[in-house]
Design a protein around this motif. Structure first.
Motif, PDB file in Angstrom:
ATOM      1  N   THR A   1       0.828  -1.200   0.000  1.00 49.50           N
ATOM      2  CA  THR A   1       0.000   0.000   0.000  1.00 49.50           C
ATOM      3  C   THR A   1       0.870   1.261   0.000  1.00 49.50           C
ATOM      4  N   GLY A   2       2.109   1.131   0.490  1.00 49.83           N
ATOM      5  CA  GLY A   2       3.016   2.270   0.481  1.00 49.83           C
ATOM      6  C   GLY A   2       2.566   3.435   1.333  1.00 49.83           C
ATOM      7  N   GLN A   3       1.686   3.200   2.288  1.00 49.99           N
ATOM      8  CA  GLN A   3       1.210   4.318   3.119  1.00 49.99           C
ATOM      9  C   GLN A   3       2.162   4.563   4.274  1.00 49.99           C
ATOM     10  N   PRO A   4       2.649   5.773   4.403  1.00 49.15           N
ATOM     11  CA  PRO A   4       3.529   6.058   5.527  1.00 49.15           C
ATOM     12  C   PRO A   4       2.738   6.107   6.833  1.00 49.15           C
ATOM     13  N   PHE A   5       3.461   6.032   7.938  1.00 49.66           N
ATOM     14  CA  PHE A   5       2.828   6.216   9.242  1.00 49.66           C
ATOM     15  C   PHE A   5       3.701   7.130  10.075  1.00 49.66           C
ATOM     16  N   ARG A   6       3.092   7.719  11.076  1.00 47.66           N
ATOM     17  CA  ARG A   6       3.832   8.674  11.907  1.00 47.66           C
ATOM     18  C   ARG A   6       4.122   8.134  13.294  1.00 47.66           C
ATOM     19  N   GLY A   7       3.204   7.365  13.806  1.00 49.61           N
ATOM     20  CA  GLY A   7       3.374   6.886  15.174  1.00 49.61           C
ATOM     21  C   GLY A   7       3.054   5.418  15.265  1.00 49.61           C
ATOM     22  N   PHE A   8       3.510   4.807  16.340  1.00 48.88           N
ATOM     23  CA  PHE A   8       3.180   3.400  16.567  1.00 48.88           C
ATOM     24  C   PHE A   8       3.326   3.086  18.036  1.00 48.88           C
ATOM     25  N   PHE A   9       2.747   1.985  18.397  1.00 49.19           N
ATOM     26  CA  PHE A   9       2.915   1.451  19.739  1.00 49.19           C
ATOM     27  C   PHE A   9       2.806  -0.065  19.607  1.00 49.19           C
ATOM     28  N   ILE A  10       3.768  -0.770  20.178  1.00 46.26           N
ATOM     29  CA  ILE A  10       3.770  -2.238  20.086  1.00 46.26           C
ATOM     30  C   ILE A  10       3.958  -2.801  21.484  1.00 46.26           C
ATOM     31  N   GLN A  11       3.304  -3.898  21.767  1.00 47.33           N
ATOM     32  CA  GLN A  11       3.642  -4.659  22.959  1.00 47.33           C
ATOM     33  C   GLN A  11       3.391  -6.136  22.693  1.00 47.33           C
ATOM     34  N   ALA A  12       3.993  -6.977  23.527  1.00 46.44           N
ATOM     35  CA  ALA A  12       3.799  -8.427  23.430  1.00 46.44           C
ATOM     36  C   ALA A  12       2.754  -8.813  24.470  1.00 46.44           C
ATOM     37  N   VAL A  13       1.732  -9.522  24.022  1.00 43.48           N
ATOM     38  CA  VAL A  13       0.642  -9.890  24.927  1.00 43.48           C
ATOM     39  C   VAL A  13       0.336 -11.369  24.766  1.00 43.48           C
ATOM     40  N   GLU A  14      -0.476 -11.874  25.628  1.00 37.22           N
ATOM     41  CA  GLU A  14      -0.945 -13.263  25.528  1.00 37.22           C
ATOM     42  C   GLU A  14      -1.582 -13.466  24.149  1.00 37.22           C
ATOM     43  N   ALA A  15      -1.246 -14.582  23.483  1.00 36.28           N
ATOM     44  CA  ALA A  15      -1.752 -14.833  22.138  1.00 36.28           C
ATOM     45  C   ALA A  15      -3.275 -14.802  22.117  1.00 36.28           C
ATOM     46  N   ASN A  16      -3.799 -14.102  21.126  1.00 36.91           N
ATOM     47  CA  ASN A  16      -5.248 -14.070  20.860  1.00 36.91           C
ATOM     48  C   ASN A  16      -6.091 -13.426  21.950  1.00 36.91           C
ATOM     49  N   ILE A  17      -5.474 -12.777  22.912  1.00 40.22           N
ATOM     50  CA  ILE A  17      -6.286 -12.141  23.949  1.00 40.22           C
ATOM     51  C   ILE A  17      -7.019 -10.946  23.333  1.00 40.22           C
ATOM     52  N   ASN A  18      -8.237 -10.748  23.769  1.00 33.84           N
ATOM     53  CA  ASN A  18      -9.007  -9.630  23.246  1.00 33.84           C
ATOM     54  C   ASN A  18      -8.352  -8.317  23.670  1.00 33.84           C
ATOM     55  N   ILE A  19      -8.308  -7.365  22.748  1.00 31.99           N
ATOM     56  CA  ILE A  19      -7.635  -6.105  23.050  1.00 31.99           C
ATOM     57  C   ILE A  19      -8.294  -5.398  24.244  1.00 31.99           C
ATOM     58  N   ARG A  20      -9.567  -5.666  24.455  1.00 28.75           N
ATOM     59  CA  ARG A  20     -10.273  -4.991  25.546  1.00 28.75           C
ATOM     60  C   ARG A  20     -10.318  -5.814  26.830  1.00 28.75           C
ATOM     61  N   ASN A  21      -9.661  -6.948  26.821  1.00 24.22           N
ATOM     62  CA  ASN A  21      -9.636  -7.768  28.041  1.00 24.22           C
ATOM     63  C   ASN A  21      -8.750  -7.064  29.072  1.00 24.22           C
ATOM     64  N   LEU A  22      -9.322  -6.765  30.211  1.00 28.98           N
ATOM     65  CA  LEU A  22      -8.581  -5.999  31.216  1.00 28.98           C
ATOM     66  C   LEU A  22      -7.466  -6.801  31.875  1.00 28.98           C
ATOM     67  N   SER A  23      -7.397  -8.106  31.590  1.00 28.90           N
ATOM     68  CA  SER A  23      -6.280  -8.904  32.096  1.00 28.90           C
ATOM     69  C   SER A  23      -5.051  -8.798  31.196  1.00 28.90           C
ATOM     70  N   ARG A  24      -5.195  -8.086  30.088  1.00 29.56           N
ATOM     71  CA  ARG A  24      -4.077  -7.998  29.135  1.00 29.56           C
ATOM     72  C   ARG A  24      -2.897  -7.269  29.787  1.00 29.56           C
ATOM     73  N   VAL A  25      -1.758  -7.948  29.849  1.00 28.17           N
ATOM     74  CA  VAL A  25      -0.542  -7.319  30.381  1.00 28.17           C
ATOM     75  C   VAL A  25       0.578  -7.494  29.370  1.00 28.17           C
ATOM     76  N   PRO A  26       1.552  -6.592  29.382  1.00 24.69           N
ATOM     77  CA  PRO A  26       2.689  -6.740  28.476  1.00 24.69           C
ATOM     78  C   PRO A  26       3.706  -7.732  29.017  1.00 24.69           C
ATOM     79  N   PHE A  27       4.310  -8.498  28.129  1.00 22.87           N
ATOM     80  CA  PHE A  27       5.373  -9.432  28.503  1.00 22.87           C
ATOM     81  C   PHE A  27       6.691  -8.959  27.906  1.00 22.87           C
ATOM     82  N   GLY A  28       7.780  -9.228  28.603  1.00 23.13           N
ATOM     83  CA  GLY A  28       9.109  -8.923  28.091  1.00 23.13           C
ATOM     84  C   GLY A  28       9.375  -7.426  28.070  1.00 23.13           C
TER      85      GLY A  28
END
Ligand code: NAG
Ligand code: NAG
Ligand code: NAG
Ligand code: NAG
Length: 238
Positions: free
Chosen positions: A87-114
């Protein structure tokens, strides 16, 4: 009363926000993006109300989140790349984290690993949360210039977190961003123990609200230019 669906399905009643808000994340996403990446792109609706720019529909996400490995283990860093593919679309910002596989993004138990290593125009985000500090559990941009790819390095935890997946928010413009962008699922290798379920914690809605309000308070420092720019753009929540 304006209501926007967000924050784990609770209606966000904007009238509760009684201070002036608007900000552009020139130097990276705020730390509580760890909790709810869709709630942090706000604008000042009027003197008493704050609005939220909602993320774009996931089906139209132009960005790809790739890893250089399918497994991870202690002392085996993983390189994680965001790129815009064909698509060649640039981006300006990002945020990445490692979470439990397949956990719902809105699950309040979601914690970052590593943790993430610094470098390549990115900085680890401390993911401070009430009652606990998880250092460097996320990574974000340091400059909001246009870019087409970025590679960061994830350092797996010492204890086995189980299967993990990278979860990203990618920002095209302040008002146009995608959340819930996912990598493949990576499996643990070379750990002696079983997955440590005790590394998870439950977040009550009150705690999530507290974190979000703390962010909004921090966000009051936008310059007048940033506020004007936001006001020229679409001010109606989608
Ligand atoms: C701001 O907008 C909301 C929703 O339209 C409205 O209820 C409120 O009275 C407005 N406040 C001001 C100061 O205009
Ligand atoms: C949230 O994630 C935890 C940990 O995987 C899981 O036990 C729980 O069922 C999930 N909750 C919901 C509502 O999906
Ligand atoms: C990454 O983007 C730069 C331009 O910012 C480009 O020169 C380079 O080829 C891209 N690399 C990949 C692997 O897409
Ligand atoms: C920076 O990006 C390059 C590839 O573009 C990658 O080889 C290198 O590991 C990255 N550095 C970090 C700290 O992630």
């Amino acid at each position: 009363m304006i209501r926007v669906k967000g924050l784990g399905g609770w209606p966000v009643i904007l009238g509760f926000i009684l201070f002036e808000i608007s900000v552009a994340f020139e130097t990276g996403a705020p730390d509580n993006t760890c909790r709810d990446p869709s709630s942090v792109h706000t604008f000042q609706f009027n003197a008493t109300h704050t609005g939220i720019y909602m993320p774009q529909p996931e089906g139209r996400n132009p960005y790809i989140l790739q890893t250089d490995r399918q497994s991870f283990g202690p002392g085996q860093p993983v390189k994680v790349t965001i790129h815009s593919g064909n698509t060649g679309q640039p981006f300006r910002g990002f945020f990445i984290q490692a979470v439990e596989a397949n956990i719902n993004i809105r699950n309040l138990s979601r914690v970052p690993f590593g943790t993430f290593a610094s470098g390549n125009g990115s900085r680890p985000s401390s993911c401070d949360m009430p009652g606990e500090v998880v250092h460097r559990g996320g990574i974000t941009h340091v400059q909001n210039d246009d870019k087409y790819n970025i590679t960061v390095t994830w350092i797996p935890p010492e204890d086995n977190p189980g299967n993990v997946q990278f979860l990203a928010t990618v920002v095209r413009r302040y008002t146009t961003y995608w959340t819930n962008i996912r990598s493949i699922v990576l499996y643990p290798e070379g750990y002696s123990g079983q997955a440590a379920a005790q590394t998870r914690r439950e977040w009550t809605p009150a705690m999530a609200w507290y974190a979000w309000m703390m962010y909004l308070l921090q966000a009051q420092h936008a310059t007048p230019q940033q506020q004007q720019q936001l006001q020229r753009e679409n001010l109606v929540p989608q």
